[in-house]
Design a protein around this motif. Structure first.
Motif, PDB file in Angstrom:
ATOM      1  N   UNK A 216       0.786  -1.234   0.000  1.00 49.49           N
ATOM      2  CA  UNK A 216       0.000   0.000   0.000  1.00 49.49           C
ATOM      3  C   UNK A 216       0.818   1.285   0.000  1.00 49.49           C
ATOM      4  N   UNK A 217       2.118   1.186   0.222  1.00 50.50           N
ATOM      5  CA  UNK A 217       2.970   2.366   0.161  1.00 50.50           C
ATOM      6  C   UNK A 217       3.061   3.162   1.448  1.00 50.50           C
ATOM      7  N   UNK A 218       2.439   2.690   2.521  1.00 44.27           N
ATOM      8  CA  UNK A 218       2.485   3.384   3.815  1.00 44.27           C
ATOM      9  C   UNK A 218       2.184   2.380   4.917  1.00 44.27           C
ATOM     10  N   UNK A 219       2.590   2.739   6.132  1.00 41.20           N
ATOM     11  CA  UNK A 219       2.240   1.927   7.304  1.00 41.20           C
ATOM     12  C   UNK A 219       0.882   2.393   7.816  1.00 41.20           C
ATOM     13  N   UNK A 220       0.134   1.506   8.476  1.00 39.80           N
ATOM     14  CA  UNK A 220      -1.115   1.958   9.090  1.00 39.80           C
ATOM     15  C   UNK A 220      -0.822   3.078  10.099  1.00 39.80           C
ATOM     16  N   UNK A 221      -1.732   4.008  10.220  1.00 40.37           N
ATOM     17  CA  UNK A 221      -1.564   5.097  11.187  1.00 40.37           C
ATOM     18  C   UNK A 221      -1.814   4.574  12.598  1.00 40.37           C
ATOM     19  N   UNK A 222      -1.463   5.386  13.576  1.00 39.86           N
ATOM     20  CA  UNK A 222      -1.727   5.024  14.971  1.00 39.86           C
ATOM     21  C   UNK A 222      -3.222   4.786  15.163  1.00 39.86           C
ATOM     22  N   UNK A 223      -4.048   5.629  14.557  1.00 43.78           N
ATOM     23  CA  UNK A 223      -5.505   5.497  14.689  1.00 43.78           C
ATOM     24  C   UNK A 223      -6.013   4.204  14.039  1.00 43.78           C
TER      25      UNK A 223
END
Length: 152
Positions: free
Chosen positions: A71-78
């Motif tokens: 996906x090109x990014x890590x999941x956010x903290x939220x």
């Protein structure tokens, strides 16, 4: 005299290595086996729990890296670690989310508490923490936090 030379077809040569996904699957399987075996053979239950927590963090890290590659990014903290089990329905959209998710289920730490995930982390792209036996931030000895960025 005629000399014979063996030729490897390009197709066989291209298929002779391991893919990153195959290697990651092997690492996860070894982690699961170690997580099941290590606590049974270690004399000190606390040390076994720390080893298990580190192995679980490693498994979660493999899932997070796979999520990022897709996906090109890590999941956010939220979005949290839950994004490894089910596609997040808020925040940045995971357009290439893998069917079935990135881990089968979210483990709780050996003290039956949720792991704490922050992204971006203070020590890297993300941080994963177990608060240890007391389930509170900080602590010493058996109550000490176990962090993904620390290796002991």
């Amino acid at each position: 005299m005629k000399t014979e030379t063996k030729r490897i077809s390009p197709r066989i040569a291209a298929d002779s290595g391991f893919t990153l996904m195959e290697l990651m699957i092997v690492i996860v399987i070894l982690g699961i086996l170690a997580g099941l075996v290590v606590p049974k053979i270690m004399d000190e239950p606390h040390k076994a729990r720390v080893v298990k927590a580190r192995l679980q963090m490693e498994q979660l890290s493999v899932g997070l890296e796979s999520f990022r590659m897709d996906n090109g990014f890590y999941p956010t903290t939220e979005q949290g670690l839950e994004a490894l089990v089910a596609k997040p329905n808020f925040g940045r959209e995971a357009v290439n989310y893998r069917t079935g998710g990135y881990v089968a289920r979210l483990p709780k730490d050996p003290w039956d508490t949720e792991y704490v995930y922050t992204a971006p982390g203070k020590h890297g792209a993300y941080d994963i923490t177990s608060y240890g036996a007391d389930s509170e931030a900080g602590g010493e000895d058996t109550d000490a936090d176990i962090n993904s960025w620390e290796t002991k």
